[in-house]
Design a protein around this motif. Structure first.
Motif, PDB file in Angstrom:
ATOM      1  N   GLU A 165      22.571  16.319  -5.056  1.00  0.00           N
ATOM      2  CA  GLU A 165      21.849  15.838  -3.878  1.00  0.00           C
ATOM      3  C   GLU A 165      21.011  16.968  -3.254  1.00  0.00           C
ATOM      4  OE1 GLU A 165      21.191  12.974  -2.695  1.00  0.00           O
ATOM      5  OE2 GLU A 165      20.332  13.594  -0.767  1.00  0.00           O
ATOM      6  N   GLY A 183      25.548  21.553   5.884  1.00  0.00           N
ATOM      7  CA  GLY A 183      26.162  20.417   6.570  1.00  0.00           C
ATOM      8  C   GLY A 183      25.309  19.871   7.687  1.00  0.00           C
ATOM      9  N   GLU A 184      23.997  20.210   7.677  1.00  0.00           N
ATOM     10  CA  GLU A 184      23.132  19.795   8.780  1.00  0.00           C
ATOM     11  C   GLU A 184      22.626  18.378   8.610  1.00  0.00           C
ATOM     12  OE1 GLU A 184      20.663  23.351  10.630  1.00  0.00           O
ATOM     13  OE2 GLU A 184      19.399  21.938   9.569  1.00  0.00           O
ATOM     14  N   GLU A 185      22.803  17.778   7.460  1.00  0.00           N
ATOM     15  CA  GLU A 185      22.280  16.430   7.144  1.00  0.00           C
ATOM     16  C   GLU A 185      20.798  16.320   7.440  1.00  0.00           C
ATOM     17  OE1 GLU A 185      23.160  13.759   5.295  1.00  0.00           O
ATOM     18  OE2 GLU A 185      24.711  15.215   4.780  1.00  0.00           O
ATOM     19  N   TYR A 197      21.109  20.956   3.958  1.00  0.00           N
ATOM     20  CA  TYR A 197      22.092  19.984   3.451  1.00  0.00           C
ATOM     21  C   TYR A 197      23.406  20.696   3.093  1.00  0.00           C
ATOM     22  CZ  TYR A 197      24.368  16.641   0.375  1.00  0.00           C
ATOM     23  OH  TYR A 197      25.279  15.817  -0.220  1.00  0.00           O
ATOM     24  N   ARG A 201      27.299  16.852  -4.706  1.00  0.00           N
ATOM     25  CA  ARG A 201      26.688  17.575  -3.595  1.00  0.00           C
ATOM     26  C   ARG A 201      25.548  18.472  -4.096  1.00  0.00           C
ATOM     27  NH1 ARG A 201      28.608  22.105  -1.369  1.00  0.00           N
ATOM     28  NH2 ARG A 201      27.985  22.483   0.793  1.00  0.00           N
ATOM     29  N   ARG A 249      16.936  16.984  -2.809  1.00  0.00           N
ATOM     30  CA  ARG A 249      16.263  17.184  -1.520  1.00  0.00           C
ATOM     31  C   ARG A 249      15.219  18.290  -1.631  1.00  0.00           C
ATOM     32  NH1 ARG A 249      19.961  15.634   3.558  1.00  0.00           N
ATOM     33  NH2 ARG A 249      20.992  13.877   2.572  1.00  0.00           N
TER      34      ARG A 249
END
Ligand SMILES: Cc1ncc(COP(=O)(O)O)c(C=O)c1O
Length: 389
Positions: A279, A387-389, A384, A276, A283
């Motif tokens: 990633e 948790g908003e993707e 991210y 996580r 981003r």
């Protein structure tokens, strides 16, 4: 020099931040390493370590930096003039090659661009050609700390098997063990090399070899000179809970505590946490309009991210500025990447807010350095992480 208030942000890809629990565990009187209560400590640590290597085989602990464990893997299994297949994935693969050459081994070093991991098809092709089995070992760095590229060890194992080749598989996990999934037994690794100062959350000073039955058998006939590194005296002593020479006692207390922490969190959760954070960092880098050095998304490292600065810019000047203004250390570009990349370590005892702070420090540094980039990397990472993707 004024007092730098608050905590230093140590965001190099190892040594990593040592948790307070581990520091407190070290802060103990030294014990008699030949005394009656030492075996309980040794056995507890060796059992906990085996679970982290995902092995039921032997693991040995050296009071040394990781370089010692590299040397140990070679001197215990190989003989002068033996051929070893190695891959130029970056600075650490290059350094391991240097040790093998210095020891009198014949290294076949497959050239690489420092942006990719070891190509399993190249392993299969090279081993298939070697019909007389002159190659005695394949040595791979799992997570190249100089580039942020993780080689696919399971696929490399299959490549060796597809070629029907008996070479031993030696793997360096110095910057992956305890942060990126690793399976000594399942992947049929013969010697796994590891160190204390990264995913294991300890200070530098301990190194490890996990040893398959095949590697142990090879150690009976290997002819490279070895004394300090010999496995057998270590294994004989460890079986009784002792060491053939003075162990780094207080680092062993630290190791016991760090293993307890890894097992409390759960290894799979530890790996998911690193994935996580890897990633989120990537981003941020993309949103900044900067380039991730690793060119193959299948090989992104979840322990660190190496970021290329635009042509004509100096990554070390950026790092110096961030250290000066924000009291944060980032990893420098190593070898031929000097000045071209900076490396963000996101491994070890680390959480969302530490990552957020790290990325804020980078973004402020990019602004202050006048780098051509787009603002908003921190926002992308926070979205991210939230948790908003
Ligand atoms: C992948 C890798 N291998 C080997 C080493 C060498 O270990 P040490 O510096 O502890 O001797 C390092 C150190 O950072 C590393 O990251």
């Amino acid at each position: 020099m004024s007092y730098p208030s608050g905590r230093h942000f140590l965001q190099i890809p190892g040594p990593t931040n040592v948790p307070d629990r581990v520091l407190r565990a070290m802060d103990m009187p030294t014990r008699d390493h030949r005394g009656p209560d030492f075996p309980a400590l040794t056995h507890e640590i060796l059992d906990g370590l085996k679970a982290v290597f995902k092995t039921t085989a032997d693991v040995v602990i050296y009071p040394s930096s990781g370089t010692g464990a590299w040397e140990s893997a070679l001197v215990n299994t190989l003989s002068p003039g033996d051929r070893v297949l190695m891959f130029e994935t970056g600075q650490f693969a290059t350094l391991w090659r240097g040790i093998a050459t210095d020891l009198g081994l014949e290294v076949e070093f497959v050239a690489g661009d420092w942006r990719h991991g070891v190509d399993p098809t190249a392993v299969e092709a090279r081993l298939s050609e070697d019909s007389r089995h002159t190659i005695k070992a394949v040595a791979v760095v799992h997570n190249e700390t100089s580039t942020g590229v993780t080689s696919r060890i399971g696929e490399i194992r299959r490549a060796i098997d597809n070629a029907g080749h008996p070479a031993l598989l030696l793997v360096d996990t110095i910057s992956s063990l305890g942060s990126i999934d690793y399976r000594h037994d399942e992947w049929g690794v013969d010697v796994t090399v590891a160190g204390s100062q990264k995913g294991l959350m300890l200070p530098p000073g301990l190194s490890f070899n996990a040893i398959s039955a095949r590697a142990l058998a090879a150690s009976e006939t290997s002819a490279l000179p070895a004394a300090y590194w010999r496995w057998q005296p270590m294994l004989d002593n460890n079986a009784k809970g002792y060491f053939p020479y003075t162990p780094a006692t207080n680092l062993l207390y630290a190791l016991r505590e760090a293993l307890a922490m890894l097992h409390e969190e759960g290894l799979e959760q530890v790996f998911a946490r690193h994935r996580r954070h890897g990633e989120a960092t990537r981003r941020a880098v993309r949103a900044w309009g900067l380039e991730i050095l690793c060119a193959n998304p299948e090989e992104y490292s979840d322990a660190l991210t190496a970021v290329l600065v635009p042509d004509g810019q100096d990554a070390d000047r950026l790092r110096e500025l961030i250290l000066e203004r924000h009291n944060m250390s980032l990893g420098t570009g190593l070898g031929k990447l000097q000045g071209r990349v900076f490396r963000i370590g996101h491994l070890g005892d680390f959480n969302d807010l530490m990552l957020a702070g790290t990325l804020c420090g980078v973004e402020m540094g990019l602004i202050a350095a006048g780098m051509p980039f787009t603002r908003g990397g921190v926002d992308a990472a926070l979205a991210y992480l939230a948790g908003e993707e």
